[in-house]
Scaffold this motif. Structure first.
Motif, PDB file in Angstrom:
ATOM      1  N   ARG A   1       0.843  -1.202   0.000  1.00 54.77           N
ATOM      2  CA  ARG A   1       0.000   0.000   0.000  1.00 54.77           C
ATOM      3  C   ARG A   1       0.878   1.252   0.000  1.00 54.77           C
ATOM      4  N   TYR A   2       1.968   1.198   0.754  1.00 57.32           N
ATOM      5  CA  TYR A   2       2.888   2.339   0.793  1.00 57.32           C
ATOM      6  C   TYR A   2       3.447   2.627  -0.598  1.00 57.32           C
ATOM      7  N   GLU A   3       3.913   1.596  -1.298  1.00 59.55           N
ATOM      8  CA  GLU A   3       4.489   1.794  -2.630  1.00 59.55           C
ATOM      9  C   GLU A   3       3.466   2.361  -3.601  1.00 59.55           C
ATOM     10  N   LEU A   4       2.237   1.903  -3.505  1.00 52.65           N
ATOM     11  CA  LEU A   4       1.199   2.431  -4.384  1.00 52.65           C
ATOM     12  C   LEU A   4       0.916   3.898  -4.097  1.00 52.65           C
ATOM     13  N   MET A   5       0.828   4.264  -2.813  1.00 52.82           N
ATOM     14  CA  MET A   5       0.555   5.654  -2.447  1.00 52.82           C
ATOM     15  C   MET A   5       1.747   6.561  -2.759  1.00 52.82           C
ATOM     16  N   ARG A   6       2.943   6.097  -2.518  1.00 54.99           N
ATOM     17  CA  ARG A   6       4.108   6.941  -2.779  1.00 54.99           C
ATOM     18  C   ARG A   6       4.280   7.165  -4.268  1.00 54.99           C
ATOM     19  N   SER A   7       3.912   6.195  -5.092  1.00 53.28           N
ATOM     20  CA  SER A   7       4.035   6.371  -6.536  1.00 53.28           C
ATOM     21  C   SER A   7       3.120   7.488  -7.045  1.00 53.28           C
ATOM     22  N   LYS A   8       2.035   7.744  -6.325  1.00 53.90           N
ATOM     23  CA  LYS A   8       1.103   8.802  -6.732  1.00 53.90           C
ATOM     24  C   LYS A   8       1.413  10.142  -6.083  1.00 53.90           C
ATOM     25  N   HIS A   9       2.033  10.159  -4.892  1.00 53.36           N
ATOM     26  CA  HIS A   9       2.112  11.396  -4.122  1.00 53.36           C
ATOM     27  C   HIS A   9       3.517  11.906  -3.816  1.00 53.36           C
ATOM     28  N   VAL A  10       4.542  11.134  -4.034  1.00 53.59           N
ATOM     29  CA  VAL A  10       5.882  11.596  -3.685  1.00 53.59           C
ATOM     30  C   VAL A  10       6.345  12.628  -4.721  1.00 53.59           C
ATOM     31  N   THR A  11       7.090  13.627  -4.272  1.00 51.67           N
ATOM     32  CA  THR A  11       7.501  14.731  -5.138  1.00 51.67           C
ATOM     33  C   THR A  11       8.583  14.317  -6.129  1.00 51.67           C
ATOM     34  N   VAL A  12       9.599  13.612  -5.665  1.00 50.74           N
ATOM     35  CA  VAL A  12      10.677  13.146  -6.545  1.00 50.74           C
ATOM     36  C   VAL A  12      10.413  11.675  -6.837  1.00 50.74           C
TER      37      VAL A  12
ATOM     38  N   VAL B   1      13.687   4.828  -3.428  1.00 49.00           N
ATOM     39  CA  VAL B   1      14.582   5.210  -2.335  1.00 49.00           C
ATOM     40  C   VAL B   1      16.030   4.762  -2.613  1.00 49.00           C
ATOM     41  N   PRO B   2      16.272   3.545  -3.105  1.00 47.43           N
ATOM     42  CA  PRO B   2      17.665   3.192  -3.418  1.00 47.43           C
ATOM     43  C   PRO B   2      18.294   4.127  -4.459  1.00 47.43           C
ATOM     44  N   ARG B   3      17.512   4.535  -5.445  1.00 48.87           N
ATOM     45  CA  ARG B   3      18.048   5.447  -6.461  1.00 48.87           C
ATOM     46  C   ARG B   3      18.331   6.825  -5.852  1.00 48.87           C
ATOM     47  N   LYS B   4      17.457   7.285  -4.955  1.00 50.00           N
ATOM     48  CA  LYS B   4      17.707   8.559  -4.276  1.00 50.00           C
ATOM     49  C   LYS B   4      18.984   8.474  -3.441  1.00 50.00           C
TER      50      LYS B   4
ATOM     51  N   ASP C   1       9.898  12.847   1.199  1.00 48.43           N
ATOM     52  CA  ASP C   1       9.981  14.102   0.447  1.00 48.43           C
ATOM     53  C   ASP C   1      10.905  15.108   1.127  1.00 48.43           C
ATOM     54  N   ALA C   2      10.800  15.220   2.449  1.00 50.67           N
ATOM     55  CA  ALA C   2      11.632  16.180   3.178  1.00 50.67           C
ATOM     56  C   ALA C   2      13.116  15.822   3.053  1.00 50.67           C
TER      57      ALA C   2
ATOM     58  N   GLY D   1      18.590  16.662   0.680  1.00 54.69           N
ATOM     59  CA  GLY D   1      19.745  16.171  -0.067  1.00 54.69           C
ATOM     60  C   GLY D   1      19.893  16.785  -1.435  1.00 54.69           C
ATOM     61  N   PHE D   2      18.797  16.854  -2.187  1.00 50.24           N
ATOM     62  CA  PHE D   2      18.885  17.289  -3.570  1.00 50.24           C
ATOM     63  C   PHE D   2      18.900  18.805  -3.723  1.00 50.24           C
ATOM     64  N   ILE D   3      18.324  19.540  -2.802  1.00 53.71           N
ATOM     65  CA  ILE D   3      18.321  20.998  -2.918  1.00 53.71           C
ATOM     66  C   ILE D   3      19.450  21.596  -2.079  1.00 53.71           C
ATOM     67  N   THR D   4      19.374  21.428  -0.763  1.00 58.83           N
ATOM     68  CA  THR D   4      20.394  22.018   0.104  1.00 58.83           C
ATOM     69  C   THR D   4      21.762  21.398  -0.169  1.00 58.83           C
ATOM     70  N   GLY D   5      21.816  20.080  -0.231  1.00 56.44           N
ATOM     71  CA  GLY D   5      23.090  19.401  -0.447  1.00 56.44           C
ATOM     72  C   GLY D   5      23.717  19.750  -1.783  1.00 56.44           C
TER      73      GLY D   5
END
Length: 197
Positions: free
Chosen positions: A16-27, A31-34, A119-120, A125-129
């Motif tokens: 359920r988490y993977e399904l919801m994150r695929s619709k709502h996560v910003t990037v 997670v392994p790719r991030k 997302d946070a 990592g991607f903006i500040t870092g």
């Protein structure tokens, strides 16, 4: 129809988490790719050691009294802030992945907390870092464009080799820290990806 770049995903096998994150996560990266991208950003930051060590002799003579890699520089402190942000992001993304592995179908409130945390930490990592690493790294590399480029930067109010004793961020220390964060982030991505399989 798939274009061949991404594998076809069986929606019935996802949590359920993977399904919801695929619709709502910003990037929309896994997670392994991030985590791998956090590692790449940190490894890019590790290049400031060699960049400063190979500054032209004229720049070294004009702007450094001793070894430039052991001089605490303001721009190196900016890169170090970026590396710390990447380290925080990698630790946070790893914690999210471990939490999801332990509870693949969390309750609704926890589900949104995990998506928000992912997302946070991605933003950290991607903006500040990335901003710290790139801006500080480019400023430190400006000496490779010659003494005239450094003088133009100083005339415009940017001293690329400003000694900043308040934070002992030498290019050598920053490069070593960045190398450790980069290796740790990539190793974490491998572990998280293997545990997901």
């Amino acid at each position: 129809m798939s274009n061949g770049s991404e594998p076809v995903v069986d929606l019935a096998s996802n949590s359920r988490y993977e399904l919801m994150r695929s619709k709502h996560v910003t990037v929309p990266l896994s997670v392994p790719r991030k985590l791998r991208w956090c590692g790449y950003i940190a490894l890019l930051a590790a290049l400031i050691g060699p960049v400063v060590a190979t500054l032209p002799t004229a720049v070294r003579a004009d702007h450094f009294a001793g070894n430039p890699t052991t001089t605490p520089l303001g721009a190196a402190a900016v890169v170090l802030i970026g590396v710390v942000a990447v380290a925080i992001a990698a630790a946070g993304l790893t914690a999210v992945a471990v939490s999801v592995e332990r509870t693949p179908d969390p309750p609704e409130s926890r589900l949104w907390l995990l998506i928000g945390a992912e997302d946070a930490f991605s933003g950290i990592g991607f903006i500040t870092g990335a901003l710290g690493v790139l801006s500080g790294g480019i400023i430190l590399a400006s000496g490779h464009w010659g003494p005239d480029a450094v003088d133009r930067l100083i005339a415009s109010g940017i001293d690329p080799y400003l000694v900043f004793d308040a934070v002992p961020a030498t290019p050598r220390l920053t490069a070593i820290g960045a190398l450790l964060v980069g290796i740790g982030s990539i190793a974490s991505s491998v572990v998280v990806e293997r545990r997901r399989e």
